[in-house]
Scaffold this motif. Sequence first.
Motif, PDB file in Angstrom:
ATOM      1  N   UNK A  73       0.857  -1.185   0.000  1.00 40.06           N
ATOM      2  CA  UNK A  73       0.000   0.000   0.000  1.00 40.06           C
ATOM      3  C   UNK A  73       0.893   1.235   0.000  1.00 40.06           C
ATOM      4  N   UNK A  74       0.478   2.251  -0.726  1.00 38.16           N
ATOM      5  CA  UNK A  74       1.205   3.522  -0.690  1.00 38.16           C
ATOM      6  C   UNK A  74       0.277   4.606  -0.180  1.00 38.16           C
ATOM      7  N   UNK A  75       0.679   5.225   0.931  1.00 35.52           N
ATOM      8  CA  UNK A  75      -0.063   6.370   1.449  1.00 35.52           C
ATOM      9  C   UNK A  75       0.415   7.619   0.717  1.00 35.52           C
ATOM     10  N   UNK A  76      -0.421   8.119  -0.185  1.00 34.64           N
ATOM     11  CA  UNK A  76      -0.041   9.213  -1.070  1.00 34.64           C
ATOM     12  C   UNK A  76      -0.325  10.564  -0.412  1.00 34.64           C
ATOM     13  N   UNK A  77       0.418  10.844   0.672  1.00 32.17           N
ATOM     14  CA  UNK A  77       0.330  12.125   1.379  1.00 32.17           C
ATOM     15  C   UNK A  77      -1.116  12.460   1.768  1.00 32.17           C
ATOM     16  N   UNK A  78      -1.787  11.483   2.327  1.00 33.25           N
ATOM     17  CA  UNK A  78      -3.179  11.685   2.755  1.00 33.25           C
ATOM     18  C   UNK A  78      -3.261  12.701   3.882  1.00 33.25           C
ATOM     19  N   UNK A  79      -4.350  13.446   3.890  1.00 31.73           N
ATOM     20  CA  UNK A  79      -4.584  14.427   4.952  1.00 31.73           C
ATOM     21  C   UNK A  79      -5.647  13.939   5.938  1.00 31.73           C
ATOM     22  N   UNK A  80      -6.151  12.719   5.735  1.00 32.43           N
ATOM     23  CA  UNK A  80      -7.115  12.146   6.672  1.00 32.43           C
ATOM     24  C   UNK A  80      -6.434  11.008   7.433  1.00 32.43           C
ATOM     25  N   UNK A  81      -7.205  10.049   7.927  1.00 30.05           N
ATOM     26  CA  UNK A  81      -6.652   8.972   8.746  1.00 30.05           C
ATOM     27  C   UNK A  81      -6.338   7.709   7.953  1.00 30.05           C
ATOM     28  N   UNK A  82      -6.070   7.847   6.667  1.00 26.71           N
ATOM     29  CA  UNK A  82      -5.756   6.673   5.854  1.00 26.71           C
ATOM     30  C   UNK A  82      -4.578   5.886   6.426  1.00 26.71           C
ATOM     31  N   UNK A  83      -3.493   6.569   6.735  1.00 28.31           N
ATOM     32  CA  UNK A  83      -2.298   5.889   7.235  1.00 28.31           C
ATOM     33  C   UNK A  83      -2.570   5.200   8.557  1.00 28.31           C
ATOM     34  N   UNK A  84      -3.272   5.873   9.444  1.00 31.00           N
ATOM     35  CA  UNK A  84      -3.589   5.292  10.750  1.00 31.00           C
ATOM     36  C   UNK A  84      -4.419   4.018  10.592  1.00 31.00           C
ATOM     37  N   UNK A  85      -5.427   4.074   9.739  1.00 28.11           N
ATOM     38  CA  UNK A  85      -6.286   2.893   9.528  1.00 28.11           C
ATOM     39  C   UNK A  85      -5.480   1.744   8.922  1.00 28.11           C
ATOM     40  N   UNK A  86      -4.604   2.058   7.987  1.00 29.84           N
ATOM     41  CA  UNK A  86      -3.772   1.024   7.382  1.00 29.84           C
ATOM     42  C   UNK A  86      -2.903   0.337   8.439  1.00 29.84           C
ATOM     43  N   UNK A  87      -2.267   1.130   9.277  1.00 28.61           N
ATOM     44  CA  UNK A  87      -1.387   0.553  10.298  1.00 28.61           C
ATOM     45  C   UNK A  87      -2.175  -0.285  11.303  1.00 28.61           C
ATOM     46  N   UNK A  88      -3.437   0.083  11.540  1.00 25.79           N
ATOM     47  CA  UNK A  88      -4.265  -0.667  12.476  1.00 25.79           C
ATOM     48  C   UNK A  88      -4.665  -2.034  11.930  1.00 25.79           C
ATOM     49  N   UNK A  89      -4.797  -2.127  10.589  1.00 27.25           N
ATOM     50  CA  UNK A  89      -5.390  -3.335  10.011  1.00 27.25           C
ATOM     51  C   UNK A  89      -4.439  -4.181   9.181  1.00 27.25           C
ATOM     52  N   UNK A  90      -3.271  -3.685   8.870  1.00 23.99           N
ATOM     53  CA  UNK A  90      -2.409  -4.388   7.925  1.00 23.99           C
ATOM     54  C   UNK A  90      -1.947  -5.745   8.449  1.00 23.99           C
ATOM     55  N   UNK A  91      -1.969  -5.921   9.763  1.00 29.12           N
ATOM     56  CA  UNK A  91      -1.521  -7.198  10.348  1.00 29.12           C
ATOM     57  C   UNK A  91      -2.423  -8.355   9.961  1.00 29.12           C
ATOM     58  N   UNK A  92      -3.629  -8.062   9.453  1.00 30.33           N
ATOM     59  CA  UNK A  92      -4.550  -9.134   9.063  1.00 30.33           C
ATOM     60  C   UNK A  92      -4.191  -9.731   7.702  1.00 30.33           C
ATOM     61  N   UNK A  93      -3.248  -9.113   6.993  1.00 33.98           N
ATOM     62  CA  UNK A  93      -2.810  -9.614   5.691  1.00 33.98           C
ATOM     63  C   UNK A  93      -1.409 -10.197   5.804  1.00 33.98           C
TER      64      UNK A  93
END
Length: 371
Positions: A73-93
């Motif tokens: 996944x690439x976080x393209x300089x998001x200004x919302x919580x995209x990165x936070x949500x990714x870090x919370x859930x990526x362990x399921x993959x």
Amino acid sequence: MIDILNVGLGFILVWVLINSFFMPRLVKRPMEQNDQEQELVSILIPMRNEENNVAPLIHSLARLTYQNVEFIFLNDQSTDDTLLRLKEMIHTLPNASVIEGKELPAKWVGKVHACHQLSRHANGHYFFFLDADITLQPHTIEALLQQVRPKHLGLVSGFPKFPVKGTAWLCQLLVPMQHVIIYLHLPLFLANYTRMPMASAAHGSFLFFSRTCYEAIGGHKAIYNSLTEDIQLMRNSKKAGFTTRLVNNTGVASCVMYDTNGEVWAGFSKNSFPGIGRSYILGGCLLLFYLVAFVAPFFFALYGLLTFHLQFILPYVLTVLMMVWINAQAKQRLVLSLLVPFSALSLMSLLLYSMLLSKRAGYTWKGRVYK
């Protein structure tokens, strides 16, 4: 005049029916012995301000049955919580990682730059570029490989199923027209069984490359400033001598593209005029065609109902039948076929607006402006 219109629309209906048979449907067949080898597939997903799509996307990816995959996944300089949500859930993959996107260089298009960065981290024999708003069926990769391997395809793409339930009325009118454009305007025999670059279409939410093809065409870097990068990638693949396919992938992929009328308008206006090569002549011809073939029949039908001249109703019936067939292929709600004149009017308005933006302000998408 009405007889000429009926004959013309009859020919168009027959053309759409015949044309649709040259788009293979992406389905999973029983695996043969030589299909058992599991080459690494890199699933590459750019994300910019996609916090609401993180959970459904990861839940979908976690259900994939193909084992030899990596998720990047690439976080393209998001200004919302995209990165936070990714870090919370990526362990399921399994075998998953998140990379931070770099500053957008001058003249590059944001998504193109994000995909270019993703490709540089990919290790797979195949590169599978997805959008954050897509949902895949568990057997999607197996179905793709059963298309790719026997024919040695360089690129496979398809227009997913586009669910349009909700309150955004522009979604109801415009989103189904994406499949209309493919089945009506693209000669699918030439698109799928020749290497003619002009007969090309693709959808950026679903691009499955062999690594050999992707690297041979210079990847996304070669089309760094394109707003219609998916079509350009398909054309470049053909020019480089690779066999490609545009498939009906509505059975394995669905994509909720937009949630609001504003997003629909901005998203389609960004692509509609650039998608026809910014040709004002072609744009004018398309406006005239849609006016005659899709808008006028509705008013003829009203006249026919009021005056009991039933032959005036036939043009509208023919356009609805065409839409019913296309919507059935696209797994779209058939009732939307009745709205075809209003869909055509919306598409015409959008194209006019996109033509104006090309001359004036440029196109705005996710906080970035492109000329």
